[in-house]
Design a protein around this motif. Structure first.
Motif, mmCIF file in Angstrom:
data_model
loop_
_atom_site.group_PDB
_atom_site.id
_atom_site.type_symbol
_atom_site.label_atom_id
_atom_site.label_comp_id
_atom_site.label_asym_id
_atom_site.label_seq_id
_atom_site.Cartn_x
_atom_site.Cartn_y
_atom_site.Cartn_z
ATOM 1 N N ILE A 136 0.831 -1.205 0.000
ATOM 2 C CA ILE A 136 0.000 0.000 0.000
ATOM 3 C C ILE A 136 0.866 1.256 0.000
ATOM 4 N N LEU A 137 1.929 1.238 0.800
ATOM 5 C CA LEU A 137 2.818 2.403 0.851
ATOM 6 C C LEU A 137 3.473 2.664 -0.503
ATOM 7 N N ALA A 138 3.998 1.609 -1.133
ATOM 8 C CA ALA A 138 4.719 1.780 -2.396
ATOM 9 C C ALA A 138 3.787 2.067 -3.553
ATOM 10 N N GLN A 139 2.691 1.315 -3.653
ATOM 11 C CA GLN A 139 1.831 1.394 -4.826
ATOM 12 C C GLN A 139 0.842 2.551 -4.768
ATOM 13 N N LEU A 140 0.307 2.830 -3.590
ATOM 14 C CA LEU A 140 -0.780 3.795 -3.492
ATOM 15 C C LEU A 140 -0.373 5.117 -2.846
ATOM 16 N N LEU A 141 0.595 5.077 -1.930
ATOM 17 C CA LEU A 141 1.000 6.304 -1.254
ATOM 18 C C LEU A 141 2.328 6.850 -1.776
ATOM 19 N N GLY A 142 3.078 6.061 -2.538
ATOM 20 C CA GLY A 142 4.322 6.564 -3.117
ATOM 21 C C GLY A 142 5.446 6.720 -2.123
ATOM 22 N N CYS A 143 5.607 5.742 -1.216
ATOM 23 C CA CYS A 143 6.676 5.813 -0.217
ATOM 24 C C CYS A 143 7.254 4.427 0.000
ATOM 25 N N GLU A 144 8.582 4.297 -0.051
ATOM 26 C CA GLU A 144 9.240 3.026 0.209
ATOM 27 C C GLU A 144 10.208 3.100 1.379
ATOM 28 N N GLN A 145 10.229 4.221 2.096
ATOM 29 C CA GLN A 145 11.074 4.357 3.278
ATOM 30 C C GLN A 145 10.162 4.499 4.495
ATOM 31 N N PHE A 146 10.173 3.496 5.353
ATOM 32 C CA PHE A 146 9.263 3.548 6.495
ATOM 33 C C PHE A 146 9.827 2.769 7.668
ATOM 34 N N ALA A 147 9.262 3.035 8.836
ATOM 35 C CA ALA A 147 9.560 2.264 10.047
ATOM 36 C C ALA A 147 8.237 1.996 10.758
ATOM 37 N N LEU A 148 8.058 0.785 11.218
ATOM 38 C CA LEU A 148 6.878 0.406 11.984
ATOM 39 C C LEU A 148 7.315 0.146 13.417
ATOM 40 N N LEU A 149 6.698 0.849 14.356
ATOM 41 C CA LEU A 149 7.079 0.751 15.760
ATOM 42 C C LEU A 149 5.871 0.362 16.606
ATOM 43 N N ALA A 150 6.103 -0.445 17.638
ATOM 44 C CA ALA A 150 5.034 -0.914 18.517
ATOM 45 C C ALA A 150 5.166 -0.283 19.900
ATOM 46 N N MET A 151 4.033 0.013 20.517
ATOM 47 C CA MET A 151 4.015 0.516 21.888
ATOM 48 C C MET A 151 4.398 -0.616 22.838
ATOM 49 N N ASP A 152 5.278 -0.323 23.812
ATOM 50 C CA ASP A 152 5.658 -1.379 24.746
ATOM 51 C C ASP A 152 4.634 -1.493 25.881
ATOM 52 N N ALA A 153 4.854 -2.463 26.757
ATOM 53 C CA ALA A 153 3.875 -2.754 27.812
ATOM 54 C C ALA A 153 3.701 -1.584 28.778
ATOM 55 N N THR A 154 4.723 -0.749 28.932
ATOM 56 C CA THR A 154 4.628 0.393 29.851
ATOM 57 C C THR A 154 3.911 1.575 29.228
ATOM 58 N N ARG A 155 3.698 1.502 27.921
ATOM 59 C CA ARG A 155 3.074 2.586 27.155
ATOM 60 C C ARG A 155 3.850 3.889 27.298
ATOM 61 N N THR A 156 5.174 3.773 27.411
ATOM 62 C CA THR A 156 6.040 4.948 27.479
ATOM 63 C C THR A 156 7.073 4.964 26.361
ATOM 64 N N ARG A 157 7.258 3.822 25.695
ATOM 65 C CA ARG A 157 8.276 3.747 24.652
ATOM 66 C C ARG A 157 7.735 3.002 23.447
ATOM 67 N N LEU A 158 8.380 3.261 22.302
ATOM 68 C CA LEU A 158 8.087 2.558 21.051
ATOM 69 C C LEU A 158 9.307 1.719 20.687
ATOM 70 N N SER A 159 9.077 0.491 20.266
ATOM 71 C CA SER A 159 10.177 -0.375 19.845
ATOM 72 C C SER A 159 9.992 -0.751 18.380
ATOM 73 N N LEU A 160 11.098 -0.923 17.670
ATOM 74 C CA LEU A 160 11.066 -1.179 16.241
ATOM 75 C C LEU A 160 10.531 -2.570 15.927
ATOM 76 N N VAL A 161 9.599 -2.627 15.004
ATOM 77 C CA VAL A 161 9.082 -3.893 14.483
ATOM 78 C C VAL A 161 9.735 -4.210 13.147
ATOM 79 N N ALA A 162 9.772 -3.232 12.240
ATOM 80 C CA ALA A 162 10.359 -3.428 10.915
ATOM 81 C C ALA A 162 10.748 -2.072 10.345
ATOM 82 N N ALA A 163 11.763 -2.082 9.494
ATOM 83 C CA ALA A 163 12.200 -0.859 8.827
ATOM 84 C C ALA A 163 12.613 -1.187 7.404
#
Length: 334
Positions: free
Chosen positions: A37-64
């Motif tokens: 969806i990012l590449a074909q429809l939004l025109g972006c191939e540089q991204f990072a997906l981050l998840a909220m941790d259990a403390t809800r104070t930090r984000l940790s990397l899922v994929a880049a």
């Protein structure tokens, strides 16, 4: 005022995104769908997906992809524009949102989209530099952000980019069961793949074009998936451009023993799904992608056996290298 044609295109893009996310069957497939969806429809191939941790104070990397994962590994939600999107549950969109409070590594940030799960922010999708043909986000892109925000939580289960290298490898989507003798390979924009062993190649194309070549004598083939017709003057050649991708595909097959006289082509894509505004994106981009494919094939003396091009809807296709067969499914048809 929005024209009927623009409205139709925007609805088609949203429908294509919804259809792809609704087809997701696993966290890894969710990540693949998000990247499509990012590449074909939004025109972006540089991204990072981050998840909220259990403390809800930090984000940790899922994929880049296309960005340095080290700089995205862990960050407090109290910092920067990405943290603000997680904290407030509101997207940051360059040109529409304030950059006040941006961190040093967010200079190239184009958007930060909160990912929701059960109404609660579960992570953030950070988009960085856009592709050359994309000069900025347009009104219809907000619909795609909503789809990613509401349907993207499944991808957060892919816990670590370092422990899931396939998440960053263009041609490594979820593989079929080991018992299968057919290798499955997914091609992203800028990918070229050939094989003299049986393989099933797949791609999702919008304005992009997937060109399939099959050697009817040696019975193998390959595919190129290109984004734009030709590189601008002064820009280095890239397989994202048809002018480089098509000769590369032909050359790769020739190195395996193919002769041009034995090659047969099938051409897919070239739709107008990325043309919400003539002022932003050339509405003829898809047609130009198709035309350069036809021209370079004609110059090489390679005949086209089949085409499924044009229109306003995306397509998902599969191509078998051992028998030259192709199947196409239209997605997001208005």
């Amino acid at each position: 005022m929005k024209t009927a044609a623009v409205d139709t295109i925007q609805r088609a893009r949203r429908a294509a995104a919804l259809a792809r996310m609704d087809s997701v069957v696993s966290p890894q497939d969710g990540l693949v769908a998000m990247r499509e969806i990012l590449a074909q429809l939004l025109g972006c191939e540089q991204f990072a997906l981050l998840a909220m941790d259990a403390t809800r104070t930090r984000l940790s990397l899922v994929a880049a992809h296309g960005v340095d994962p080290a700089g995205m590994k862990s960050r407090a939600i109290s910092e920067g524009l990405i943290g603000r999107a997680a904290r407030r549950g509101e997207p940051f969109i360059a040109g529409r949102s304030s950059r006040l409070g941006a961190s040093a590594d967010e200079d190239a940030l184009s958007a930060a989209i909160p990912i929701r799960d059960g109404g609660q922010v579960a992570g953030v999708l950070a988009l960085f530099r856009l592709l050359p043909h994309k000069r900025g986000f347009v009104a219809g892109d907000a619909d795609l952000f909503d789809v990613l925000s509401e349907r993207g939580a499944i991808a957060l289960a892919v816990r670590s980019a370092s422990s899931h290298p396939a998440a960053q490898t263009p041609s490594s989507p979820p593989q079929p069961a080991a018992a299968s003798r057919i290798r499955a390979v997914y091609l992203y924009p800028g990918d070229v793949f050939v094989s003299d062993a049986p393989a099933e190649l797949s791609a999702v194309v919008g304005s992009c074009v997937a060109l399939c070549l099959w050697d009817e004598r040696l019975r193998f083939g390959g595919m190129s998936h290109y984004l734009l017709p030709a590189s601008p003057l002064g820009r280095a050649p890239s397989l994202r451009f048809g002018s480089a991708a098509i000769p590369a595909l032909i050359g790769s097959l020739e190195r395996l023993g193919s002769r041009k006289d034995d090659l047969r082509a099938k051409l897919f894509g070239g739709a107008a799904v990325n043309a919400p505004s003539a002022a932003k994106v050339d509405p003829m981009l898809g047609q130009q992608n198709v035309e350069i494919g036809r021209r370079l094939l004609a110059e090489a003396g390679i005949s086209i056996l089949a085409e499924d091009v044009g229109g306003t809807a995306g397509r998902k296709l599969t191509f078998r290298t051992d028998d030259g067969s192709a199947q196409v499914k239209v997605i997001g048809a208005a």
